[in-house]
Design a protein around this motif. Structure first.
Motif, PDB file in Angstrom:
ATOM      1  N   LEU A   1       0.720  -1.155   0.076  1.00  0.00           N
ATOM      2  CA  LEU A   1      -0.074  -0.024   0.064  1.00  0.00           C
ATOM      3  C   LEU A   1       1.139   1.280   0.019  1.00  0.00           C
ATOM      4  O   LEU A   1       0.575   2.346  -0.894  1.00  0.00           O
ATOM      5  N   PRO A   2       1.823   1.365   0.846  1.00  0.00           N
ATOM      6  CA  PRO A   2       2.625   2.545   0.828  1.00  0.00           C
ATOM      7  C   PRO A   2       3.429   2.713  -0.670  1.00  0.00           C
ATOM      8  O   PRO A   2       3.632   3.855  -1.048  1.00  0.00           O
TER       9      PRO A   2
ATOM     10  N   LEU B   1       2.384   1.567  -3.427  1.00  0.00           N
ATOM     11  CA  LEU B   1       1.500   2.131  -4.643  1.00  0.00           C
ATOM     12  C   LEU B   1       1.155   3.464  -4.377  1.00  0.00           C
ATOM     13  O   LEU B   1       0.931   4.198  -5.296  1.00  0.00           O
ATOM     14  N   PHE B   2       1.116   4.004  -3.286  1.00  0.00           N
ATOM     15  CA  PHE B   2       0.625   5.623  -2.752  1.00  0.00           C
ATOM     16  C   PHE B   2       1.862   6.344  -3.516  1.00  0.00           C
ATOM     17  O   PHE B   2       1.399   7.156  -4.083  1.00  0.00           O
ATOM     18  N   VAL B   3       2.889   6.073  -3.134  1.00  0.00           N
ATOM     19  CA  VAL B   3       4.205   6.699  -3.557  1.00  0.00           C
ATOM     20  C   VAL B   3       4.265   6.829  -5.186  1.00  0.00           C
ATOM     21  O   VAL B   3       4.324   7.919  -5.938  1.00  0.00           O
TER      22      VAL B   3
ATOM     23  N   ILE C   1       1.714   6.014  -7.538  1.00  0.00           N
ATOM     24  CA  ILE C   1       0.757   6.661  -8.077  1.00  0.00           C
ATOM     25  C   ILE C   1       0.752   8.192  -7.662  1.00  0.00           C
ATOM     26  O   ILE C   1       0.573   9.216  -8.916  1.00  0.00           O
ATOM     27  N   ARG C   2       1.030   8.474  -6.630  1.00  0.00           N
ATOM     28  CA  ARG C   2       1.385   9.900  -6.483  1.00  0.00           C
ATOM     29  C   ARG C   2       2.327  10.782  -7.476  1.00  0.00           C
ATOM     30  O   ARG C   2       2.449  11.949  -7.861  1.00  0.00           O
TER      31      ARG C   2
ATOM     32  N   ARG D   1       3.132   9.507 -10.453  1.00  0.00           N
ATOM     33  CA  ARG D   1       2.946   8.811 -11.549  1.00  0.00           C
ATOM     34  C   ARG D   1       3.579   9.134 -12.862  1.00  0.00           C
ATOM     35  O   ARG D   1       4.097   8.449 -13.595  1.00  0.00           O
TER      36      ARG D   1
END
Length: 212
Positions: free
Chosen positions: A116-117, A119-121, A123-124, A126
């Motif tokens: 999750l972390p 993917l968060f980074v 996507i942020r 991207r």
């Protein structure tokens, strides 16, 4: 000084690495053969050669991806996603041990806390991720990783279906056949991904040297 562009590999280097990779594959398959000869409970089990080697390959691959991000400081978002993917696969391979000695469902929790972390980074950031990815899509490393990924997460799952082997073997069906087919194919996929990470490390080193 060589005139070979940093993203290109000389023919001699290609041949040498291909030979090294062939030797590694041959050694792994000899290990699989020895495991197949062990007619006991460890044959293609969690404590057998094949599955233990899968964990070693994933550990090495994760470490190499981490080195690209931390020590070589290249492709920060692509390497982070690779660390997340390979690290999650490594945790998944320890599911039996984690469920038995930590708590039931431990591997799912650890994978979630890792993925999750990441993917968060990614996507942020991207746009930066896409730019980095585009810079390696035509490299040997990317091709090897794509082949390994498809082998491990698509082909091995389909090839290792119980229904397929029940149809092939009929009344002679044994679960060991199905396990061997799936685990050995998965082992090959992880091997290709390790080669991909080795190639990625070499690629970023060539780029660093060329940029000096």
């Amino acid at each position: 000084m060589s005139n070979t562009p940093p993203d290109r590999i000389s023919f001699r280097a290609t041949c040498l690495r291909a030979l090294a990779y062939l030797v590694i594959i041959a050694a792994l398959m000899e290990g699989v053969m020895q495991e197949a000869l062990q007619l006991d409970s460890t044959q293609f089990s969690e404590s057998g050669f094949t599955e233990l080697t899968q964990s070693v390959l994933l550990l090495l691959s994760t470490g190499l991806a981490l080195s690209v991000r931390v020590w070589q400081r290249q492709l920060p978002h692509v390497s982070l996603l690779l660390v997340g993917l390979l690290g999650a696969s490594l945790i998944r391979e320890q599911d039996a041990w984690l469920d038995s000695y930590v708590f039931d469902g431990a591997w799912q929790t650890l994978v979630t806390l890792l993925v999750l972390p990441v993917l968060f980074v990614v996507i942020r950031h991207r746009r930066a991720f896409v730019t980095e990815l585009e810079s390696i899509t035509d490299t040997f490393s990317f091709g090897l990783f794509a082949a390994g990924f498809l082998t491990t997460y698509a082909f091995s799952r389909l090839y290792g279906r119980s229904a397929l082997w029940q149809e092939i073997l009929g009344e002679h069906y044994l679960r060991a056949f199905k396990n061997a087919a799936e685990e050995v194919t998965e082992l090959f996929g992880y091997t290709l991904m390790l080669f991909a990470m080795l190639e990625l490390v070499l690629l970023v080193r060539r780029r660093l040297i060329a940029g000096r």
